[in-house]
Structures are given as structure tokens and as C-alpha cells.
Scaffold this active site. Structure first.
Site, PDB file in Angstrom:
ATOM      1  N   ARG A  88     -56.342  26.645  39.643  1.00 16.52           N
ATOM      2  CA  ARG A  88     -55.818  25.301  39.542  1.00 16.52           C
ATOM      3  C   ARG A  88     -55.375  25.022  38.112  1.00 16.52           C
ATOM      4  O   ARG A  88     -55.722  25.757  37.193  1.00 16.52           O
ATOM      5  CB  ARG A  88     -56.830  24.256  39.991  1.00 16.52           C
ATOM      6  CG  ARG A  88     -58.162  24.332  39.304  1.00 16.52           C
ATOM      7  CD  ARG A  88     -59.153  23.301  39.839  1.00 16.52           C
ATOM      8  NE  ARG A  88     -59.691  22.521  38.727  1.00 16.52           N
ATOM      9  CZ  ARG A  88     -59.288  21.316  38.399  1.00 16.52           C
ATOM     10  NH1 ARG A  88     -58.349  20.711  39.070  1.00 16.52           N
ATOM     11  NH2 ARG A  88     -59.814  20.674  37.384  1.00 16.52           N
ATOM     12  N   LEU A  89     -54.619  23.974  37.989  1.00 18.41           N
ATOM     13  CA  LEU A  89     -54.244  23.418  36.692  1.00 18.41           C
ATOM     14  C   LEU A  89     -54.600  21.940  36.743  1.00 18.41           C
ATOM     15  O   LEU A  89     -54.347  21.272  37.744  1.00 18.41           O
ATOM     16  CB  LEU A  89     -52.734  23.553  36.456  1.00 18.41           C
ATOM     17  CG  LEU A  89     -52.218  24.803  35.780  1.00 18.41           C
ATOM     18  CD1 LEU A  89     -50.693  24.798  35.766  1.00 18.41           C
ATOM     19  CD2 LEU A  89     -52.760  24.950  34.385  1.00 18.41           C
ATOM     20  N   ASP A  90     -55.151  21.432  35.664  1.00 13.59           N
ATOM     21  CA  ASP A  90     -55.510  20.022  35.623  1.00 13.59           C
ATOM     22  C   ASP A  90     -54.281  19.132  35.768  1.00 13.59           C
ATOM     23  O   ASP A  90     -53.157  19.563  35.499  1.00 13.59           O
ATOM     24  CB  ASP A  90     -56.222  19.700  34.309  1.00 13.59           C
ATOM     25  CG  ASP A  90     -57.569  20.377  34.207  1.00 13.59           C
ATOM     26  OD1 ASP A  90     -58.271  20.463  35.235  1.00 13.59           O
ATOM     27  OD2 ASP A  90     -57.918  20.838  33.109  1.00 13.59           O
ATOM     28  N   LEU A  91     -54.512  17.906  36.146  1.00 13.18           N
ATOM     29  CA  LEU A  91     -53.450  16.925  36.331  1.00 13.18           C
ATOM     30  C   LEU A  91     -52.562  16.830  35.092  1.00 13.18           C
ATOM     31  O   LEU A  91     -51.336  16.740  35.192  1.00 13.18           O
ATOM     32  CB  LEU A  91     -54.093  15.560  36.638  1.00 13.18           C
ATOM     33  CG  LEU A  91     -53.187  14.423  37.047  1.00 13.18           C
ATOM     34  CD1 LEU A  91     -52.575  14.691  38.410  1.00 13.18           C
ATOM     35  CD2 LEU A  91     -53.970  13.116  37.074  1.00 13.18           C
TER      36      LEU A  91
END
Length: 182
Positions: free
Chosen positions: A43-46
Site C-alpha cells: 500500500r501507499l499512504d493517502l
């Protein structure tokens, strides 16, 4: 087997639905990708941008996302301040975070990478210098790159994941995706 390379824009969730509270509807992967049965490998943060891999193959997903495989992930990081040799050396040897020491990172100062404009742009302060580093890690702790740069006195202003293993973002604009051989 499907492998999708996606350039995740700033302020987009790394999931297909918004499970947040408060009734706000944030952009998700489903606003950009309409391919059945693919899931993000990591994932990648917002507030981070860049390369996100999605696949329908559980083994490949685990190999990419599981820190035990130590797949390198390279980031272009705009940081506050003028990064010194001692800060780079600390990142290269590993820094102490609240959840333990990091593994050594590969890191170098780089010229402005001339990326796409971020929406919204970062807040520029005339009295505070900033610069760019290229940082490669082989772990995947929560907000690790941001915590590492802060630990050496240079908070992250903008974070763009450029590479995961052999796959790179080259040529993909924010919100664009393409299938590639796994």
C-alpha cells in the site's frame, strides 16, 4: 496472471472501497481501475504518490508485499532542509525508530526530478530550504520513509514511490495504469 502498475495520485486510498468514518467519500482505486479480482500488493499512504502494484496472483502479491522477501522499494523524497552527509550516513547505516532500528537504506541526494505537479501543491516556505533524495529500503513499516527522514532531522514534504523490485513508474502519469508481464 495479471500485474498492473498504477501511478497512485496524492489523496487516493490504496484500496477499492472507502471504509472511513464520517461519511466522507475519498477517492479509491475503483475510481481509476476497473479490472476484476486484482488486489494491491502493499500500500501507499493517502498522502503518498507513485507506484502501486496490483495483481490477481496471491504468491506474487506476497512476494511483493511481505517484508520477509525484502524486495527493494525506491522513493523520490522531497525533504525539508539541506541534507548533510551525516544525515545520509545515518540513513545508510539504519536509524532508530520507536519500533526499533531500520535496516540500512541506499540513499543519495538527487537534483529536482521534475515530477508532475502535486494537487494540492506542497506548502513552500521561502525561509526553509528543501531538497530531494532517492531512498531505497527493503522493509515496509508503517510510514517508514517519513519516520526515517524525520529521525535524521529532515521531515518529508513529498513522497513518490518510483520503483518496486524490477518494476518502475517510468512514463505513467498520475491516475494512469498499465498491465505488464509478471
Amino acid at each position: 496472471m495479471t500485474l498492473i502498475l498504477f501511478n497512485k495520485p496524492f489523496n487516493v486510498l490504496s484500496q477499492f472501497t472507502d471504509r472511513g468514518t464520517g461519511g466522507s467519500s475519498r477517492k479509491t482505486l475503483s475510481d481509476f481501475i476497473d479490472v476484476p479480482k486484482v488486489y494491491p500488493a502493499g500500500r501507499l499512504d493517502l498522502d503518498s504518490e507513485g507506484l502501486l502494484l496490483l495483481t490477481d496472483n496471491g504468491g506474487l502479491q506476497a512476494r511483493i508485499a511481505d517484508p520477509m522477501h525484502k524486495m527493494p522499494k525506491t522513493y523520490l523524497v522531497q525533504v525539508e532542509g539541506d541534507v548533510t552527509g551525516s544525515a545520509l550516513d545515518a540513513l545508510r547505516t539504519g536509524v532508530q525508530l520507536n519500533d526499533g532500528p531500520t535496516l540500512p537504506a541506499a540513499v543519495d541526494l538527487i537534483p529536482d526530478p521534475m515530477l508532475w505537479p502535486r494537487d494540492p501543491p506542497i506548502r513552500v516556505r521561502k525561509t526553509i530550504f528543501d531538497c530531494w533524495i532517492r531512498l531505497t529500503i527493503r522493509e515496509g513499516r508503517n510510514r517508514q520513509v517519513r519516520r526515517m527522514t524525520a529521525a535524521v532531522g529532515h521531515p518529508t514534504l513529498r513522497l513518490v514511490r518510483w520503483e518496486i523490485g524490477e518494476w518502475a513508474l517510468d512514463g505513467l502519469a498520475p491516475g494512469e495504469w498499465q498491465c505488464r508481464p509478471a
